[in-house]
Design a protein around this motif. Sequence first.
Motif, PDB file in Angstrom:
ATOM      1  N   PRO A 178       0.822  -1.217   0.000  1.00  0.00           N
ATOM      2  CA  PRO A 178       0.000   0.000   0.000  1.00  0.00           C
ATOM      3  C   PRO A 178       0.855   1.265   0.000  1.00  0.00           C
ATOM      4  O   PRO A 178       1.902   1.327   0.633  1.00  0.00           O
ATOM      5  N   THR A 179       0.370   2.274  -0.697  1.00  0.00           N
ATOM      6  CA  THR A 179       1.054   3.569  -0.742  1.00  0.00           C
ATOM      7  C   THR A 179       0.221   4.675  -0.109  1.00  0.00           C
ATOM      8  O   THR A 179       0.719   5.778   0.089  1.00  0.00           O
ATOM      9  N   GLU A 180      -1.051   4.413   0.194  1.00  0.00           N
ATOM     10  CA  GLU A 180      -1.926   5.376   0.862  1.00  0.00           C
ATOM     11  C   GLU A 180      -2.484   4.733   2.124  1.00  0.00           C
ATOM     12  O   GLU A 180      -2.838   3.550   2.133  1.00  0.00           O
ATOM     13  N   ASP A 181      -2.571   5.513   3.191  1.00  0.00           N
ATOM     14  CA  ASP A 181      -3.016   4.991   4.478  1.00  0.00           C
ATOM     15  C   ASP A 181      -4.536   4.897   4.515  1.00  0.00           C
ATOM     16  O   ASP A 181      -5.232   5.908   4.695  1.00  0.00           O
ATOM     17  N   ALA A 182      -5.055   3.675   4.377  1.00  0.00           N
ATOM     18  CA  ALA A 182      -6.503   3.463   4.439  1.00  0.00           C
ATOM     19  C   ALA A 182      -7.051   3.664   5.842  1.00  0.00           C
ATOM     20  O   ALA A 182      -8.269   3.736   6.034  1.00  0.00           O
ATOM     21  N   GLY A 183      -6.176   3.748   6.827  1.00  0.00           N
ATOM     22  CA  GLY A 183      -6.626   3.962   8.196  1.00  0.00           C
ATOM     23  C   GLY A 183      -6.981   5.398   8.502  1.00  0.00           C
ATOM     24  O   GLY A 183      -7.520   5.683   9.581  1.00  0.00           O
ATOM     25  N   MET A 184      -6.657   6.308   7.578  1.00  0.00           N
ATOM     26  CA  MET A 184      -6.982   7.721   7.760  1.00  0.00           C
ATOM     27  C   MET A 184      -7.883   8.190   6.627  1.00  0.00           C
ATOM     28  O   MET A 184      -7.624   7.909   5.459  1.00  0.00           O
ATOM     29  N   ASP A 185      -8.937   8.905   6.974  1.00  0.00           N
ATOM     30  CA  ASP A 185      -9.785   9.575   5.998  1.00  0.00           C
ATOM     31  C   ASP A 185      -9.628  11.066   6.252  1.00  0.00           C
ATOM     32  O   ASP A 185     -10.332  11.645   7.083  1.00  0.00           O
ATOM     33  N   GLY A 186      -8.651  11.669   5.579  1.00  0.00           N
ATOM     34  CA  GLY A 186      -8.304  13.030   5.920  1.00  0.00           C
ATOM     35  C   GLY A 186      -7.710  13.065   7.312  1.00  0.00           C
ATOM     36  O   GLY A 186      -6.705  12.415   7.588  1.00  0.00           O
ATOM     37  N   ASP A 187      -8.362  13.781   8.207  1.00  0.00           N
ATOM     38  CA  ASP A 187      -7.907  13.847   9.593  1.00  0.00           C
ATOM     39  C   ASP A 187      -8.635  12.859  10.492  1.00  0.00           C
ATOM     40  O   ASP A 187      -8.411  12.836  11.708  1.00  0.00           O
ATOM     41  N   VAL A 188      -9.482  12.056   9.927  1.00  0.00           N
ATOM     42  CA  VAL A 188     -10.281  11.124  10.729  1.00  0.00           C
ATOM     43  C   VAL A 188      -9.561   9.780  10.824  1.00  0.00           C
ATOM     44  O   VAL A 188      -9.297   9.131   9.807  1.00  0.00           O
ATOM     45  N   PRO A 189      -9.227   9.318  12.034  1.00  0.00           N
ATOM     46  CA  PRO A 189      -8.502   8.047  12.198  1.00  0.00           C
ATOM     47  C   PRO A 189      -9.454   6.853  12.208  1.00  0.00           C
ATOM     48  O   PRO A 189      -9.907   6.401  13.272  1.00  0.00           O
ATOM     49  N   LEU A 190      -9.747   6.337  11.035  1.00  0.00           N
ATOM     50  CA  LEU A 190     -10.719   5.254  10.932  1.00  0.00           C
ATOM     51  C   LEU A 190     -10.294   4.038  11.740  1.00  0.00           C
ATOM     52  O   LEU A 190     -11.131   3.368  12.360  1.00  0.00           O
ATOM     53  N   TRP A 191      -9.006   3.736  11.749  1.00  0.00           N
ATOM     54  CA  TRP A 191      -8.540   2.516  12.413  1.00  0.00           C
ATOM     55  C   TRP A 191      -8.310   2.709  13.906  1.00  0.00           C
ATOM     56  O   TRP A 191      -7.858   1.792  14.593  1.00  0.00           O
ATOM     57  N   ALA A 192      -8.649   3.885  14.415  1.00  0.00           N
ATOM     58  CA  ALA A 192      -8.649   4.090  15.861  1.00  0.00           C
ATOM     59  C   ALA A 192     -10.038   3.866  16.457  1.00  0.00           C
ATOM     60  O   ALA A 192     -10.205   3.888  17.679  1.00  0.00           O
ATOM     61  N   ASP A 193     -11.030   3.637  15.614  1.00  0.00           N
ATOM     62  CA  ASP A 193     -12.406   3.423  16.052  1.00  0.00           C
ATOM     63  C   ASP A 193     -12.487   2.196  16.959  1.00  0.00           C
ATOM     64  O   ASP A 193     -12.075   1.094  16.555  1.00  0.00           O
ATOM     65  N   PRO A 194     -12.981   2.335  18.170  1.00  0.00           N
ATOM     66  CA  PRO A 194     -13.051   1.166  19.062  1.00  0.00           C
ATOM     67  C   PRO A 194     -13.971   0.062  18.547  1.00  0.00           C
ATOM     68  O   PRO A 194     -13.846  -1.100  18.973  1.00  0.00           O
ATOM     69  N   ASP A 195     -14.899   0.410  17.646  1.00  0.00           N
ATOM     70  CA  ASP A 195     -15.822  -0.600  17.111  1.00  0.00           C
ATOM     71  C   ASP A 195     -15.282  -1.294  15.867  1.00  0.00           C
ATOM     72  O   ASP A 195     -15.955  -2.175  15.308  1.00  0.00           O
ATOM     73  N   LEU A 196     -14.086  -0.931  15.432  1.00  0.00           N
ATOM     74  CA  LEU A 196     -13.501  -1.561  14.252  1.00  0.00           C
ATOM     75  C   LEU A 196     -13.255  -3.046  14.516  1.00  0.00           C
ATOM     76  O   LEU A 196     -12.723  -3.424  15.563  1.00  0.00           O
ATOM     77  N   ASP A 197     -13.612  -3.875  13.564  1.00  0.00           N
ATOM     78  CA  ASP A 197     -13.340  -5.309  13.665  1.00  0.00           C
ATOM     79  C   ASP A 197     -11.928  -5.571  13.127  1.00  0.00           C
ATOM     80  O   ASP A 197     -11.692  -5.527  11.922  1.00  0.00           O
ATOM     81  N   ASP A 198     -10.970  -5.811  14.028  1.00  0.00           N
ATOM     82  CA  ASP A 198      -9.577  -6.005  13.611  1.00  0.00           C
ATOM     83  C   ASP A 198      -9.141  -7.462  13.706  1.00  0.00           C
ATOM     84  O   ASP A 198      -7.940  -7.761  13.711  1.00  0.00           O
ATOM     85  N   ARG A 199     -10.122  -8.381  13.742  1.00  0.00           N
ATOM     86  CA  ARG A 199      -9.756  -9.791  13.918  1.00  0.00           C
ATOM     87  C   ARG A 199      -9.001 -10.364  12.730  1.00  0.00           C
ATOM     88  O   ARG A 199      -8.272 -11.352  12.876  1.00  0.00           O
ATOM     89  N   SER A 200      -9.105  -9.744  11.573  1.00  0.00           N
ATOM     90  CA  SER A 200      -8.378 -10.240  10.398  1.00  0.00           C
ATOM     91  C   SER A 200      -6.955  -9.688  10.320  1.00  0.00           C
ATOM     92  O   SER A 200      -6.184 -10.103   9.457  1.00  0.00           O
ATOM     93  N   TRP A 201      -6.608  -8.774  11.203  1.00  0.00           N
ATOM     94  CA  TRP A 201      -5.269  -8.197  11.183  1.00  0.00           C
ATOM     95  C   TRP A 201      -4.243  -9.230  11.641  1.00  0.00           C
ATOM     96  O   TRP A 201      -4.563 -10.193  12.357  1.00  0.00           O
ATOM     97  N   ASP A 202      -3.008  -9.016  11.220  1.00  0.00           N
ATOM     98  CA  ASP A 202      -1.912  -9.836  11.732  1.00  0.00           C
ATOM     99  C   ASP A 202      -1.694  -9.529  13.210  1.00  0.00           C
ATOM    100  O   ASP A 202      -2.267  -8.582  13.771  1.00  0.00           O
TER     101      ASP A 202
END
Length: 641
Positions: free
Chosen positions: A241-265
Amino acid sequence: MRSPLLALALVLTVADASAQLRLPLVLSDGAVLQRDHSIPVWGWATPGAEVAVRLGAGTAEARAGADGHWRTTLPAMPAGGPHTLVVTSGGDRVEAADLLVGDVWVLSGQSNMEWVLRDADDAVATIATADDDRIRHFKVPRSFATEPQNDLTGGAWAVGSPETVGEFSAVGVFFARAVRQHHDVAIGLLHTSWGGSRIEPWMSADMLGLSRADVEAMQAEEQARQDALADRLRARIGDLPTEDAGMDGDVPLWADPDLDDRSWDQIHVPSLWEDTGYPGLDGVAWVRTAFALSADQAAQGVTLGLGTIDDDDVTWVNGVEVGRMVNGWNRPRRYAVPAEALRAGANTLAVRVTDNGWGGGIAGAEDLVYLETADGQRRSLVGDWRFRVAVVRLDADTHKNQEPTVLWNQMVYPLTAQPVAGVLWYQGESNGGSMEDAAAYGDQFRTLIEGWRAAWSDDDLPFLWAQLAAFHPPPTGPEDTGVWPTVREGQSSALALDRTAEAVLLDVGEADDIHPRDKRSVGERLALAARAMVYGEDGLVTSGPRYRDHAIEGDRVAVSFDHVGGGLGTRDGLPLGGFALAGSDGRWHDADARIEGDRVVASTPAVRTPVAVRYAWANNPVAATLVNAEGLPAAPFRTRE
């Protein structure tokens, strides 16, 4: 894949041919020019254009060549200023204001030279009193090129003040302050260093004896290494990846406590990415974990310890930002989390880590990774956290500090267009990884000094360096020497060259940290040498004791020293140690030693007929306490049968 830094260097070179009027970056606002030397002024203009230069009462003219480059020389000036440099060509005009004439010192090497003042001992007091605007600093950005370049890729002069000096080289600051205590001359610190660099990148192809074909072969090998790293990472994470999908502008999408991160390493914290299956990965990655709190604990707030994050981070709890740090690869993170960011039960911790080179991730000691409640109780957060790579930048750029010639080409060669007072050098750690490298260092170092002097057209250019400080666990016995003594020996061998000096640092090292925080001793010892060699002060003791000769007197060895100053003694009154003797069998044994006038006499019952003696011959020779009356430590040495 062409690196962005290399691409920039190539753009600058190509642009010269059509450049409008401009000066090199080192001739910019706030610059320090070398006193008592003809002052070169150069730059770029429309090809064939006439250029007029004025500095104070001095004037000169030049004509731009077909490539747009021009150069002229102004008469030498004494220390003073401020002055304004004015350059005109046709209707174009450029100026460099607030210039001082003084002494320009080139600072180079690896991380111990690069180490900034804010991270050194005595930083708070030193920064608070940094009101000397005649100390100035130019940091050459980390950059590289396959061919010598005419200008730097960036950088600007910074005037010393409490607001700026914290980002100056700590060694440079303490050096400059020590000189200026005795000499009212401006000091310009022209700082070009890169942490972790070997000596070979700071040498030209000629210095290394490399042909054009040799250089091209090395470049091809480096490209193959980069390609292999990319393939390994693709095999691990898929497309890079060359763009951070975890950020939408200034919004930290991957900091959301409701994010399902079970597929992450998963990744163990603390650890570096490169050590856990992500070799060569620079860029951005996110790590997440959860912790539970009671209602009372959440209501009182908590503190998070997140190790030494390498390099930058932004940290959220339950989507609320609680801390961030930039350029903090060696600085422990400790963030207070307010009650309003917490909840009773499960809480989500997310950290966005940016790695700008070499190791990356939440690293450091395990006891630095914790949650601390308001009552002072700590809970370890060590373990497996969720992990996802967001942006991949391979270490193509950062690895350049290992590649021969490329730092010389971009970070040193452009500086050789101007005269300087001398060079301060602090490097060698990265050439101390093997005995083969260590044994080669002396020849390389002497060649570098002579090569730099030739490039500056100054055979007498003062060259002062810091010998490697003590590091690694103390030796377990006289045969447990390690590799660094051989590097130190190679460094000291360069004292055979005229106008050189070495600061011995065996007393300022730290067993568990390659970066001793005591940079004051380094800078002030280098300044001692400069005050005698360059500034003409008489009567200074500039070195600790150095081996002169020895005599075998039956079962003992008497060692005589130069640079004894006011006499021999031991550091802080400690027992004298660090000496070892060997007989004809070549086996070394620790020796008892005592001071007799200007000699040290060593003996041991284990060696009845000694043939060789050595002192402080270990990576971290903690028992080596010999100093002169001025408190300067004795240099390590060894003799052979």
